[in-house]
Design an enzyme around this catalytic site. Structure first.
Site, PDB file in Angstrom:
ATOM      1  N   LYS A 120     -16.257  42.489   2.980  1.00 44.57           N
ATOM      2  CA  LYS A 120     -16.205  42.267   1.517  1.00 44.57           C
ATOM      3  C   LYS A 120     -15.199  43.235   0.878  1.00 44.57           C
ATOM      4  O   LYS A 120     -14.417  42.859  -0.001  1.00 44.57           O
ATOM      5  CB  LYS A 120     -17.612  42.462   0.943  1.00 44.57           C
ATOM      6  N   LYS A 164     -15.901  48.342  -9.489  1.00 44.47           N
ATOM      7  CA  LYS A 164     -16.955  48.785  -8.556  1.00 44.47           C
ATOM      8  C   LYS A 164     -16.555  48.474  -7.111  1.00 44.47           C
ATOM      9  O   LYS A 164     -16.620  49.324  -6.225  1.00 44.47           O
ATOM     10  CB  LYS A 164     -18.280  48.067  -8.895  1.00 44.47           C
ATOM     11  N   LEU A 194     -29.419  43.508  -5.291  1.00 47.08           N
ATOM     12  CA  LEU A 194     -29.610  44.663  -6.183  1.00 47.08           C
ATOM     13  C   LEU A 194     -28.250  45.242  -6.595  1.00 47.08           C
ATOM     14  O   LEU A 194     -27.228  44.965  -5.976  1.00 47.08           O
ATOM     15  CB  LEU A 194     -30.453  45.711  -5.455  1.00 47.08           C
ATOM     16  N   PRO A 195     -28.256  46.097  -7.635  1.00 51.65           N
ATOM     17  CA  PRO A 195     -26.964  46.571  -8.163  1.00 51.65           C
ATOM     18  C   PRO A 195     -26.142  47.424  -7.193  1.00 51.65           C
ATOM     19  O   PRO A 195     -24.948  47.205  -7.054  1.00 51.65           O
ATOM     20  CB  PRO A 195     -27.360  47.384  -9.402  1.00 51.65           C
ATOM     21  N   THR A 232     -23.804  44.019  -3.057  1.00 52.39           N
ATOM     22  CA  THR A 232     -22.535  44.648  -2.671  1.00 52.39           C
ATOM     23  C   THR A 232     -22.736  46.155  -2.771  1.00 52.39           C
ATOM     24  O   THR A 232     -22.889  46.688  -3.873  1.00 52.39           O
ATOM     25  CB  THR A 232     -21.395  44.218  -3.616  1.00 52.39           C
TER      26      THR A 232
HETATM   27  P1  NAD Z   1     -27.545  42.235 -12.278  1.00 45.00           P
HETATM   28  O1  NAD Z   1     -27.458  43.588 -12.867  1.00 45.00           O
HETATM   29  O2  NAD Z   1     -27.413  41.033 -13.142  1.00 45.00           O
HETATM   30  O3  NAD Z   1     -28.949  42.079 -11.481  1.00 45.00           O
HETATM   31  C1  NAD Z   1     -29.555  43.090 -10.736  1.00 45.00           C
HETATM   32  C2  NAD Z   1     -31.059  42.891 -10.861  1.00 45.00           C
HETATM   33  O4  NAD Z   1     -31.718  43.814  -9.995  1.00 45.00           O
HETATM   34  C3  NAD Z   1     -31.576  43.152 -12.270  1.00 45.00           C
HETATM   35  O5  NAD Z   1     -32.336  42.043 -12.720  1.00 45.00           O
HETATM   36  C4  NAD Z   1     -32.445  44.416 -12.116  1.00 45.00           C
HETATM   37  O6  NAD Z   1     -33.571  44.438 -12.991  1.00 45.00           O
HETATM   38  C5  NAD Z   1     -32.878  44.274 -10.662  1.00 45.00           C
HETATM   39  N1  NAD Z   1     -33.295  45.525 -10.042  1.00 45.00           N
HETATM   40  C6  NAD Z   1     -32.670  46.734 -10.037  1.00 45.00           C
HETATM   41  N2  NAD Z   1     -33.357  47.628  -9.300  1.00 45.00           N
HETATM   42  C7  NAD Z   1     -34.445  46.973  -8.820  1.00 45.00           C
HETATM   43  C8  NAD Z   1     -35.539  47.347  -7.992  1.00 45.00           C
HETATM   44  N3  NAD Z   1     -35.651  48.580  -7.492  1.00 45.00           N
HETATM   45  N4  NAD Z   1     -36.458  46.410  -7.690  1.00 45.00           N
HETATM   46  C9  NAD Z   1     -36.371  45.147  -8.173  1.00 45.00           C
HETATM   47  N5  NAD Z   1     -35.352  44.731  -8.983  1.00 45.00           N
HETATM   48  C10 NAD Z   1     -34.413  45.630  -9.294  1.00 45.00           C
HETATM   49  O7  NAD Z   1     -26.459  42.199 -11.103  1.00 45.00           O
HETATM   50  P2  NAD Z   1     -25.794  40.907 -10.413  1.00 45.00           P
HETATM   51  O8  NAD Z   1     -24.588  40.485 -11.180  1.00 45.00           O
HETATM   52  O9  NAD Z   1     -26.859  39.914 -10.108  1.00 45.00           O
HETATM   53  O10 NAD Z   1     -25.265  41.567  -9.053  1.00 45.00           O
HETATM   54  C11 NAD Z   1     -26.146  41.887  -7.989  1.00 45.00           C
HETATM   55  C12 NAD Z   1     -25.301  42.312  -6.807  1.00 45.00           C
HETATM   56  O11 NAD Z   1     -24.391  41.256  -6.477  1.00 45.00           O
HETATM   57  C13 NAD Z   1     -24.439  43.556  -7.096  1.00 45.00           C
HETATM   58  O12 NAD Z   1     -24.436  44.355  -5.945  1.00 45.00           O
HETATM   59  C14 NAD Z   1     -23.064  42.955  -7.388  1.00 45.00           C
HETATM   60  O13 NAD Z   1     -22.017  43.842  -7.073  1.00 45.00           O
HETATM   61  C15 NAD Z   1     -23.067  41.747  -6.452  1.00 45.00           C
HETATM   62  N6  NAD Z   1     -22.169  40.661  -6.853  1.00 45.00           N
HETATM   63  C16 NAD Z   1     -22.121  40.243  -8.143  1.00 45.00           C
HETATM   64  C17 NAD Z   1     -21.266  39.183  -8.487  1.00 45.00           C
HETATM   65  C18 NAD Z   1     -21.198  38.683  -9.907  1.00 45.00           C
HETATM   66  O14 NAD Z   1     -20.272  37.921 -10.209  1.00 45.00           O
HETATM   67  N7  NAD Z   1     -22.131  39.052 -10.778  1.00 45.00           N
HETATM   68  C19 NAD Z   1     -20.458  38.579  -7.513  1.00 45.00           C
HETATM   69  C20 NAD Z   1     -20.558  39.006  -6.191  1.00 45.00           C
HETATM   70  C21 NAD Z   1     -21.424  40.057  -5.870  1.00 45.00           C
END
Ligand code: NAD
Length: 294
Positions: A171, A246, A65-66, A96
């Site tokens: 992390k 972030k 999740l975000p 994260t």
């Molecule tokens: P994203 O915004 O693409 O995806 C998040 C998903 O969560 C979305 O599809 C959203 O609809 C869903 N969501 C939000 N609230 C929800 C809820 N209550 N119930 C169900 N679904 C819900 O984000 P991402 O890039 O996939 O990143 C996710 C996590 O991974 C974050 O914490 C980010 O910091 C971490 N991260 C991302 C990357 C990257 O390169 N994108 C790398 C390492 C870590």
């Protein structure tokens, strides 16, 4: 084969859940965005109408999740998932988030007799798709033993960093150091270039010398030096400036809570925030080089 619920199917969660399906697990998914669920359904997942429905009877619950507020709202309180799970379930939150929320959810899970690990990842969307993520886990040894089995189908390096919250701390430490050595590498390359050195030759020299680091080794920030690096592809991410900003915010929160003098980390955060405010949030974090070229 395990019964898995996967919540949060964005840029990272989507490909991670697909790898679990490929590995033969029975995966039930939920995301607030119907399109994300439909995509996973095409790959063989069952789609639930809610997170609560997704987790019923599952051995593993995985979330991606975000931010901390989404994780807290998903797991805590009378309506949260922890109130519905039984003690045979292992919960892996791969988001994260701030270490404090991870500790709070970990403690609530432990009080309910449920195994919980904060399991944030290193590696971006490409590593999520390739199944080569690194996981940094915080939780009990028992939960880690169970977590490893399933995380191995989404990643290749799985570390037990310590108790609940320790994965997020690891992390934060890693990403603060990444930001600092990326900025240092950019400064060194720009200084060399302005003094007539070829950045490719300078990179080779530093890689064989004591300045060697990951940014130079696999992610050279100077355009044209490394064919596959974002720098040679107009800084298309990769790892976005928004995400680095972030992660630095979370790392600085950890430093503040523990009274660490992290002046370099703070400077890195302020440089990344300036870069973000200039409209670079969606570009790769190695584009910070341009701050030295203004
Ligand atoms: P994203 O915004 O693409 O995806 C998040 C998903 O969560 C979305 O599809 C959203 O609809 C869903 N969501 C939000 N609230 C929800 C809820 N209550 N119930 C169900 N679904 C819900 O984000 P991402 O890039 O996939 O990143 C996710 C996590 O991974 C974050 O914490 C980010 O910091 C971490 N991260 C991302 C990357 C990257 O390169 N994108 C790398 C390492 C870590």
């Amino acid at each position: 084969m395990s019964l898995v619920a996967f919540i949060g199917l964005g840029n990272m969660g989507g490909p991670m859940a697909k790898n679990l399906i490929k590995a033969g697990h029975e995966v039930t998914v939920f995301d607030l965005m119907p399109a994300a669920c439909a995509d996973l359904q095409q790959s063989g997942a069952a789609v639930a109408a809610s997170a609560a429905e997704a987790v019923a009877g599952k051995e593993y619950v995985i979330s991606m999740l975000p931010a901390g507020k989404h994780v807290a709202a998903t797991y805590l309180g009378d309506d949260g998932l922890l109130a519905r799970l039984d003690s045979s379930t292992t919960v892996l939150d791969c988001s994260t988030i701030d270490a404090e929320t991870a500790r709070t959810v970990g403690e609530a899970a432990s009080a309910a007799g449920i195994g919980f690990m904060d399991s944030p990842v290193s590696g971006g969307v490409a590593a999520a798709a390739a199944g080569t993520l690194a996981f940094m886990c915080g939780g009990s040894a028992e939960a880690f033993a169970r977590a490893k089995i399933i995380l191995a189908d989404m990643g290749k390096n799985i570390f037990h960093a310590g108790p609940a919250g320790a994965g997020q701390v690891a992390k934060g430490c890693n990403n603060m150091l990444l930001a600092i050595h990326m900025i240092g590498s950019c400064e060194a390359l720009e200084m060399g270039a302005r003094n007539g050195l070829d950045p490719a030759v300078l990179s080779e020299i530093m890689l064989a010398s004591s300045g060697r680091n990951w940014s130079l080794e696999v992610y050279n920030p100077y355009p044209g030096v490394m064919e596959n690096a974002p720098a040679s592809n107009d800084y298309k991410p990769g790892f976005m400036v928004d995400l680095m900003a972030k992660d630095l915010g979370l790392a600085l929160g950890i430093a503040e809570q523990s009274g660490v003098d992290n002046r370099m980390g703070k400077l890195a955060q302020s440089l990344y925030e300036q870069h973000q405010q200039k409209g670079n949030g969606q570009r790769d974090f190695s584009s910070i080089l341009e701050q030295m070229q203004d």
